[in-house]
Motif scaffolding. Structure first.
Motif: not given
Length: 112
Positions: A56-70
């Motif tokens: 859900g990184y591309f959703d607004w608001p984001r469901e996950s942050t880049a840090k969480e995904i990384a």
């Protein structure tokens, strides 16, 4: 536009407007486009693109942050962003190349 065409046709009897622009495009299926894109992406770019989309990184608001995904991929956030930008670039270039908008090596240049 119609006024211009009528004026030209009135002045020149042997002129006929055929079309504003005619462009022939090859018909390509969604699967062909997908395969073309997959061939251009590295394995890491593909996995990052899939992960950020699924998270859900591309959703607004984001469901996950880049840090969480990384963290979930066991990579540093800057590395995730590098692979994501590369994947997005390939996606956009493939789209424009496949739709005939730009050739493989032609794209608009930014003004400096």
């Amino acid at each position: 536009m119609r006024t211009v065409v009528e004026a030209i046709e009135t002045r020149f009897d042997d002129v006929d407007l055929v079309a504003k622009r005619e462009t022939e495009r090859d018909v390509q299926s969604v699967e062909d486009f997908r395969q073309s894109l997959e061939n251009r992406l590295t394995d890491r770019q593909y996995s990052v693109l899939e992960a950020v989309y699924s998270a859900g990184y591309f959703d607004w608001p984001r469901e996950s942050t880049a840090k969480e995904i990384a963290n979930s991929l066991d990579v540093a956030p800057p590395t995730l962003h590098e692979h994501l930008r590369g994947a997005q670039k390939e996606l956009i270039e493939t789209f424009f190349a496949e739709t005939g908008k730009f050739s493989e090596d032609e794209r608009p240049q930014r003004e400096e």
